[in-house]
Design an enzyme around this catalytic site. Structure first.
Site, PDB file in Angstrom:
ATOM      1  N   ASP A   1       0.815   6.127   0.057  1.00  0.00           N
ATOM      2  CA  ASP A   1      -0.098   7.055   0.949  1.00  0.00           C
ATOM      3  C   ASP A   1      -0.285   8.381   0.092  1.00  0.00           C
ATOM      4  OD1 ASP A   1       0.547   5.294   3.356  1.00  0.00           O
ATOM      5  OD2 ASP A   1       2.292   7.367   3.851  1.00  0.00           O
TER       6      ASP A   1
ATOM      7  N   ARG B   1      10.358   7.059   3.900  1.00  0.00           N
ATOM      8  CA  ARG B   1      10.317   9.067   3.729  1.00  0.00           C
ATOM      9  C   ARG B   1      11.138   9.782   4.864  1.00  0.00           C
ATOM     10  NH1 ARG B   1       4.243  10.243   2.592  1.00  0.00           N
ATOM     11  NH2 ARG B   1       4.899  12.063   3.513  1.00  0.00           N
TER      12      ARG B   1
ATOM     13  N   ARG C   1       0.828  -1.210   0.028  1.00  0.00           N
ATOM     14  CA  ARG C   1      -0.268  -0.093  -0.033  1.00  0.00           C
ATOM     15  C   ARG C   1       0.495   1.264   0.101  1.00  0.00           C
ATOM     16  NH1 ARG C   1      -3.440  -1.379   4.907  1.00  0.00           N
ATOM     17  NH2 ARG C   1      -1.712  -2.329   6.049  1.00  0.00           N
TER      18      ARG C   1
END
Length: 280
Positions: A52, A216, A50
């Site tokens: 974001d 990130r 998945r």
């Protein structure tokens, strides 16, 4: 019942991530609506990873089960006909017959989704992400939404010097989002590469799996090191602390690309090894 795997690319700028939401404004919602319009029946999909909101995919893999008989090129063209321009199916592959599980059958009857079945998520051996960073005094409107940005000059060699501390099996709690739902923060980091191409810096990370915001958060801390705000040894100390609050802030999603999902060669998936940007 057949299991079909799809290779999917998308520009995540306009979407609220991959996973379905009540708003319907996600990649999964759009993909399943397109599949249903082509197949004329609803078919639930399972993805390899998945992503974001604002995150892109060059090599997302999904699967679904169906009794329908279609040529693989028909699945590709048919689904794409109902998808928005920012989402596209690149290939389709029929993998095997899926036998529905009957609990009343003999004891040697295998349950659904055994090791012999292909599964987009559980059959994956590793995931690779690219983070594309524009490093210049002035931002470029042509890279808006497609690359992260920092105006501070970055020293690639300093960032590379910090990388060895991350390779191997570690507890990555320091780089894990507070609401991450992973069962364990321990992951195997296989490889990290940092390359500069003019004003663009490409971070490539390959691991067994990634925690929520892990890439990130790592990029944010590497940028601190590249800008001279911290020394390369800082990254190893952060890892040992297991404290998210001690690391740099989470970097913007714009430059993050789910690049590749690695599977056993036996599945013979027609995957494409893509660069961070198609023209890069």
């Amino acid at each position: 019942m057949k299991r079909i795997a799809l290779g999917v690319q998308y520009d995540g700028t306009a979407w609220q991530g991959y996973q379905t939401q009540p708003c319907g404004n996600t990649v999964q919602d759009q993909l399943e609506q397109a599949i249903e319009r082509f197949a004329t029946v609803p078919l639930a999909t399972t993805c390899a990873g998945r992503t974001d909101a604002g995150v892109h995919a060059l090599g997302q893999v999904v699967h679904f089960d169906t009794e329908l008989n279609r040529e693989m090129h028909a699945w590709v063209r048919g689904i794409n006909a109902f998808l928005p321009d920012s989402i596209g199916v690149r290939w389709a592959k029929e993998l095997h017959q899926v036998v529905p599980y009957d609990p009343a059958a003999a004891a040697d009857s295998p349950p659904p989704h055994t090791a012999q079945d292909f599964h987009a998520r559980f059959s994956a051996r590793s995931r690779t992400y690219h983070y594309l960073l524009h490093n210049h005094q002035v931002r470029s409107p042509l890279l808006a939404g497609r690359a992260g940005f920092t105006h501070r000059p970055l020293d690639v060699e300093r960032m590379r010097a910090a990388v060895p501390a991350l390779i191997g099996e570690h507890d990555f709690t320091t780089f894990r989002a507070a609401h991450c739902q992973a069962k364990t923060p321990v992951k195997q980091m296989h490889e990290i590469r940092i390359e500069r191409h003019g004003d663009l810096i490409v971070f490539t990370l390959r691991a067994s799996a990634f925690l929520h915001h892990m890439v990130r958060n790592l990029v944010g801390s590497l940028v601190y090191i590249g800008a001279g705000r911290e020394e390369p040894e800082w990254l190893g100390r952060l890892l040992a602390l297991k404290d998210r609050s001690k690391a740099a802030p989470t970097f913007m999603p714009d430059g993050l690309y789910l690049a590749d999902i690695e599977y056993d060669a036996k599945w013979e998936l027609p995957q494409e090894r893509a660069r961070p940007l198609p023209w890069f």
